[in-house]
Design an enzyme around this catalytic site. Structure first.
Site, short mmCIF file in Angstrom:
data_model
loop_
_atom_site.label_atom_id
_atom_site.label_comp_id
_atom_site.label_asym_id
_atom_site.label_seq_id
_atom_site.Cartn_x
_atom_site.Cartn_y
_atom_site.Cartn_z
N ARG A 107 0.84 -1.20 0.00
CA ARG A 107 0.00 0.00 0.00
C ARG A 107 0.88 1.26 0.00
O ARG A 107 1.03 1.93 -1.00
CB ARG A 107 -0.95 -0.03 1.23
CG ARG A 107 -2.16 0.89 1.10
CD ARG A 107 -1.91 2.31 1.49
NE ARG A 107 -1.40 2.44 2.85
CZ ARG A 107 -0.86 3.55 3.33
NH1 ARG A 107 -0.77 4.63 2.56
NH2 ARG A 107 -0.39 3.62 4.57
N ASP A 108 1.52 1.53 1.12
CA ASP A 108 2.29 2.76 1.25
C ASP A 108 3.46 2.79 0.27
O ASP A 108 3.82 3.85 -0.25
CB ASP A 108 2.82 2.87 2.69
CG ASP A 108 3.01 4.31 3.13
OD1 ASP A 108 2.82 5.21 2.31
OD2 ASP A 108 3.36 4.52 4.30
N HIS A 152 4.33 3.78 12.90
CA HIS A 152 4.60 3.79 11.46
C HIS A 152 5.61 4.89 11.18
O HIS A 152 5.30 6.07 11.32
CB HIS A 152 3.25 4.04 10.75
CG HIS A 152 3.32 4.17 9.27
ND1 HIS A 152 2.80 3.21 8.43
CD2 HIS A 152 3.79 5.15 8.46
CE1 HIS A 152 2.96 3.60 7.16
NE2 HIS A 152 3.55 4.77 7.16
N HIS A 169 8.66 6.71 8.73
CA HIS A 169 9.35 6.89 7.46
C HIS A 169 10.79 7.28 7.77
O HIS A 169 11.07 7.93 8.77
CB HIS A 169 8.66 7.97 6.62
CG HIS A 169 7.41 7.47 5.97
ND1 HIS A 169 7.28 7.31 4.62
CD2 HIS A 169 6.23 7.07 6.50
CE1 HIS A 169 6.07 6.83 4.33
NE2 HIS A 169 5.41 6.69 5.46
N CYS A 205 5.32 10.14 0.72
CA CYS A 205 4.09 10.75 1.18
C CYS A 205 3.76 11.86 0.19
O CYS A 205 4.55 12.79 0.01
CB CYS A 205 4.25 11.33 2.59
SG CYS A 205 2.78 12.21 3.13
N ASN A 240 9.14 4.31 3.73
CA ASN A 240 8.95 3.72 5.06
C ASN A 240 10.26 3.11 5.52
O ASN A 240 11.14 2.79 4.71
CB ASN A 240 7.92 2.60 4.97
CG ASN A 240 6.53 3.11 4.74
OD1 ASN A 240 5.85 3.46 5.68
ND2 ASN A 240 6.13 3.18 3.49
#
Ligand code: ZN
Length: 308
Positions: free
Chosen positions: A15-16, A208, A210, A241, A250
């Site tokens: 996803r990210d 979470h 980064h 992002c 991430n």
């Protein structure tokens, strides 16, 4: 320093990670990666998102990925990010059993974009929460930039508390603290994690990070010292992002697994298999991935090579 004997990792690369890539992977490619992650030992995976397909075209086939696997994989929690109730409806339609909402902790960012405070945004999630409860779908919430944001710098703890309380009010007690802008620092992480754990013992937490400024692993270490045990990571350190200039990926899954391997923290995940997945993504994405372990290899392998 205190650390837990085991932690749970959620792989968010599908996803990210992929949502920032110019190459859009097919449903079959995503299912292949997903099966590989399960085979490597992941028990929690963020499969994609149900955002608007025009806004995030990389995630438009998330529904198809869930359908391709029959909605679930036994023993593995598969989740998807959603913007609102429409996301719950899409989850129901494709068999997804767990969804996650998100709000920015930045009042300035939220008011500028949505004309309401973060806590007001969360109160607006009630419709999605009710729909999820009615459909038997688990729902969690994320707070992005709770440590610091490009708009106001350090976020006051009282602002974070207000958002947590708004989540609790709509029935959500599983909350992710997401440093999307990569501005968190280790001692700040320790302080906020200690604070929320003490003040809201009814909550389950995810962290979470980064690695925008190289502090992600250090932040994980201090979060663990504060008692946190659940972390997101992305294969090959993929991600970014869209709202934050210069945002990097991430924290890399193999870098976190390597830390855990060296410090005897159990994860249940096979680092060798994850390194293979990260390397193989080059063929799908057209570029190699960046992580310390992909570049330098594991310490264990180095010692074995020198001593043989
Ligand atoms: Zn992220």
């Amino acid at each position: 320093m205190n650390h837990p004997s085991s932690i749970t990792l959620c792989e968010v690369g599908l996803r990210d990670g992929l949502q920032n890539e110019p190459t859009i992977l097919t449903t079959d490619q995503k299912v292949e990666i997903l099966r590989g992650l399960v085979d490597a030992g992941f028990k929690v995976i963020e499969v994609g998102s149900f955002m608007h397909p025009v806004k995030v075209p990389q995630m438009a086939n998330t529904d198809d990925v869930f359908k391709a696997i029959g909605g679930e994989i036994p023993g593995v929690q598969l989740r998807a990010l959603i913007p609102n109730k429409r996301g719950v409806d899409r989850a129901v339609a494709c068999g997804c059993k767990k969804v996650k909402l998100n709000v920015s902790a930045s009042k300035m960012h939220n008011i500028k974009n949505l004309n309401r405070t973060p806590a007001e945004s969360v109160a607006g999630f009630k419709e999605a929460c009710d729909a999820a409860a009615a459909a038997g779908i688990e729902i969690s919430g994320s707070i992005s930039m709770p440590f610091a944001s490009p708009w106001e710098g350090r976020i006051p703890v009282s602002d974070v508390d207000e958002i947590i309380e708004a989540y609790l009010n709509v029935g959500i007690n599983e909350i992710s603290l997401s440093d999307a802008s990569g501005m968190a620092t280790p001692y700040g992480v320790y302080d906020l994690c200690s604070h929320v754990r003490e003040k809201y013992p009814q909550c389950t937490w995810w962290l979470h990070f980064h690695n925008t400024r190289g502090l992600a692993v250090a932040n994980i270490i201090t979060a663990m010292a504060a008692g946190m045990t659940q972390f997101d990571s992305s294969f090959g350190g993929l991600g970014g992002c869209p709202f934050v200039p210069g945002a990097a990926g991430n924290v890399s899954t193999e870098d976190v697994l390597h830390l855990c391997e060296e410090e005897n923290i159990e994860t249940g995940i096979d680092i060798v298999k994850i390194i293979e997945i990260s390397k193989n993504l080059k063929g799908m994405l057209g570029h190699s991935l960046e992580s310390y372990i992909l570049r330098a290899g594991r310490s264990k392998d180095l010692i074995a090579a020198k001593s043989s």
